[in-house]
Design an enzyme around this catalytic site. Structure first.
Site, PDB file in Angstrom:
ATOM      1  N   LYS A  47      -3.280  -9.882 -10.177  1.00 56.87           N
ATOM      2  CA  LYS A  47      -4.345 -10.188  -9.210  1.00 56.87           C
ATOM      3  C   LYS A  47      -5.496  -9.193  -9.369  1.00 56.87           C
ATOM      4  O   LYS A  47      -5.260  -7.993  -9.467  1.00 56.87           O
ATOM      5  CB  LYS A  47      -3.785 -10.079  -7.780  1.00 56.87           C
ATOM      6  N   LYS A  82      -9.717  -3.927  -7.033  1.00 55.63           N
ATOM      7  CA  LYS A  82     -10.337  -2.666  -7.424  1.00 55.63           C
ATOM      8  C   LYS A  82      -9.271  -1.580  -7.542  1.00 55.63           C
ATOM      9  O   LYS A  82      -9.315  -0.740  -8.429  1.00 55.63           O
ATOM     10  CB  LYS A  82     -11.399  -2.267  -6.399  1.00 55.63           C
ATOM     11  N   LYS A  94       0.834  -1.207   0.000  1.00 52.92           N
ATOM     12  CA  LYS A  94       0.000   0.000   0.000  1.00 52.92           C
ATOM     13  C   LYS A  94       0.871   1.260   0.000  1.00 52.92           C
ATOM     14  O   LYS A  94       0.580   2.214  -0.723  1.00 52.92           O
ATOM     15  CB  LYS A  94      -0.955  -0.008   1.200  1.00 52.92           C
TER      16      LYS A  94
HETATM   17  P1  TYM Z   1     -10.614  -7.637   1.049  1.00 51.02           P
HETATM   18  O1  TYM Z   1     -11.815  -6.813   1.321  1.00 51.02           O
HETATM   19  O2  TYM Z   1      -9.482  -7.011   0.325  1.00 51.02           O
HETATM   20  O3  TYM Z   1     -11.024  -8.914   0.244  1.00 51.02           O
HETATM   21  C1  TYM Z   1     -12.050  -9.774   0.679  1.00 51.02           C
HETATM   22  C2  TYM Z   1     -11.679 -11.213   0.375  1.00 51.02           C
HETATM   23  O4  TYM Z   1     -11.539 -11.381  -1.047  1.00 51.02           O
HETATM   24  C3  TYM Z   1     -10.303 -12.018  -1.331  1.00 51.02           C
HETATM   25  N1  TYM Z   1      -9.796 -11.548  -2.627  1.00 51.02           N
HETATM   26  C4  TYM Z   1      -9.329 -12.353  -3.588  1.00 51.02           C
HETATM   27  N2  TYM Z   1      -9.192 -13.698  -3.638  1.00 51.02           N
HETATM   28  C5  TYM Z   1      -8.676 -14.219  -4.781  1.00 51.02           C
HETATM   29  N3  TYM Z   1      -8.319 -13.465  -5.851  1.00 51.02           N
HETATM   30  C6  TYM Z   1      -8.434 -12.125  -5.833  1.00 51.02           C
HETATM   31  N4  TYM Z   1      -8.096 -11.408  -6.888  1.00 51.02           N
HETATM   32  C7  TYM Z   1      -8.948 -11.499  -4.663  1.00 51.02           C
HETATM   33  N5  TYM Z   1      -9.205 -10.217  -4.299  1.00 51.02           N
HETATM   34  C8  TYM Z   1      -9.711 -10.264  -3.051  1.00 51.02           C
HETATM   35  C9  TYM Z   1      -9.376 -11.607  -0.190  1.00 51.02           C
HETATM   36  O5  TYM Z   1      -8.303 -12.505  -0.052  1.00 51.02           O
HETATM   37  C10 TYM Z   1     -10.322 -11.626   0.979  1.00 51.02           C
HETATM   38  O6  TYM Z   1     -10.432 -12.918   1.533  1.00 51.02           O
HETATM   39  N6  TYM Z   1      -8.222  -7.661   5.418  1.00 51.02           N
HETATM   40  C11 TYM Z   1      -9.333  -8.253   4.705  1.00 51.02           C
HETATM   41  C12 TYM Z   1     -10.653  -8.061   5.417  1.00 51.02           C
HETATM   42  C13 TYM Z   1     -10.637  -8.558   6.823  1.00 51.02           C
HETATM   43  C14 TYM Z   1     -10.634  -9.915   7.230  1.00 51.02           C
HETATM   44  C15 TYM Z   1     -10.627  -9.876   8.645  1.00 51.02           C
HETATM   45  C16 TYM Z   1     -10.629 -11.131   6.561  1.00 51.02           C
HETATM   46  C17 TYM Z   1     -10.633  -7.781   7.921  1.00 51.02           C
HETATM   47  N7  TYM Z   1     -10.638  -8.582   9.016  1.00 51.02           N
HETATM   48  C18 TYM Z   1     -10.625 -11.072   9.398  1.00 51.02           C
HETATM   49  C19 TYM Z   1     -10.620 -12.319   7.310  1.00 51.02           C
HETATM   50  C20 TYM Z   1     -10.606 -12.268   8.711  1.00 51.02           C
HETATM   51  C21 TYM Z   1      -9.423  -7.584   3.342  1.00 51.02           C
HETATM   52  O7  TYM Z   1      -9.008  -6.463   3.157  1.00 51.02           O
HETATM   53  O8  TYM Z   1     -10.090  -8.300   2.403  1.00 51.02           O
END
Ligand code: TYM
Length: 319
Positions: free
Chosen positions: A189, A192, A110
């Site tokens: 990957k 957004k 980031k």
């Molecule tokens: P976030 O909001 O970025 O993404 C949500 C979930 O989608 C998965 N993901 C993907 N998987 C495969 N290919 C991709 N291109 C792809 N883009 C997104 C992410 O791996 C994720 O599982 N930090 C987390 C949110 C969070 C969380 C938690 C998750 C906060 N607390 C506790 C699990 C447990 C996040 O930013 O996900």
């Protein structure tokens, strides 16, 4: 078994979110007690528009429900409806080694992308650890990009247990190899923030346009095409049946079909795949109080569990 996962309401959900986390989470909801939340505290590290945050949070709830989350089986709630996680995050931060957080890929990525650093961004994994540990979670379905965060969670749980006695369970990540990194239209990957996303509930014209602009090499129509590096084939494999995948593989290898035709087939499959979910989404939207009811029931259940765990934590650390 307790299952937990979260998703940030930082924008519209895409098919990377769907295959990486939502679909596995929905599949797991029947196998135990599931807790799925909208990570609005986390989203504050990048989104500073209150109206957008509120709207995005509701839309994530809507989209998740439309995709098959069953609120009778899984508690769906906003992270901020369980403010105890911020208390736990503070307690965890007092044992979190700086070096551990400094090594976090997602923080480094980031910063490299020009997002202003903040203490919140740096502490992001600690809050995530609190999210997981406060529900005594066993399994955490996520995409590969979250793997390190779960390792950090385990490290912090071990540190707390060593320091204060057995407080926390060690959670396991659930990552499916076939969907751990869903590629976006440029082959990186899907994300957004990279602008390479195909959204789950995008408009038809825009979705078609996005699929048609998937980056390919310049192999001519008649020549055999490289399967291994084809985003089209990789995405098609997520939606199609075994036979359909085998058939496309054969046509890739044989030559005679252009990338444009393959892209059209991918679009048709993708559009059809989400059709029942689009219908369900309209139904949910027609019921004005449905989402609020689901979220408030989810929050109630999540608070019950979080209160029990926080009592244990407070007693253990001497608060
Ligand atoms: P976030 O909001 O970025 O993404 C949500 C979930 O989608 C998965 N993901 C993907 N998987 C495969 N290919 C991709 N291109 C792809 N883009 C997104 C992410 O791996 C994720 O599982 N930090 C987390 C949110 C969070 C969380 C938690 C998750 C906060 N607390 C506790 C699990 C447990 C996040 O930013 O996900």
């Amino acid at each position: 078994m307790r299952i937990l996962s979260g998703i940030q309401p930082s924008g519209v959900l895409h098919i990377g979110n769907y295959f990486g986390m939502m679909q596995p989470a929905i599949a797991l909801q029947a196998q135990g007690e599931a807790f799925y939340f909208i990570a609005d505290y986390h989203a504050l590290t990048s989104l500073r528009d209150p109206k957008a945050l509120r709207e995005n949070s509701r839309r994530v709830a809507l989209d998740f429900l439309a995709c098959g989350l069953d609120p009778e089986r899984a508690a769906l709630f906003r992270q901020s409806d369980v403010p105890q996680v911020t208390e736990l995050a503070w307690i965890l931060s007092t044992v979190a080694p700086m070096g551990l957080l400094e090594r976090a890929h997602s923080y480094k990525d980031k910063i490299a992308r020009g997002i202003a650093s903040s203490a919140g961004l740096f502490n992001y994994p600690v809050l995530m650890a609190a999210d997981i540990l406060i529900y005594d979670s066993d399994a955490v379905p996520v995409g590969k990009d979250q793997k390190q965060h779960i390792e950090i969670t385990r490290d912090l749980a071990v540190k707390m247990n060593e320091t204060f006695g057995q407080i926390f369970k060690l959670p396991e990540p659930r990552i499916h190899t076939a969907t751990e990194v869903v590629p976006g239209i440029d082959g990186q990957k899907m994300s957004k923030s990279y602008g390479n996303n195909i959204d789950i509930f995008g408009a038809e014209k825009e979705t078609r346009k996005r699929v048609m602009s998937i980056v390919t090499d310049s192999t001519p129509v008649e020549a055999p095409k490289d399967l291994a590096r084809s985003t089209i084939f990789e995405l098609y494999s997520l939606f199609a049946t075994k036979n359909e995948i085998a058939e496309m593989r054969e046509r890739f290898q044989k030559g005679g079909t252009g990338y444009g035709d393959f892209k059209k087939e991918l679009f048709e499959k993708l559009w059809l795949y989400f059709a029942p979910m689009r219908k369900r989404r309209e139904e949910i939207l027609a019921d004005k109080s449905y989402i609020d009811n689901v979220l408030s029931r989810g929050a109630k259940r999540a608070n019950e569990v979080a209160d029990v765990v926080m009592k244990r934590v407070r007693a253990a650390v001497g608060l």
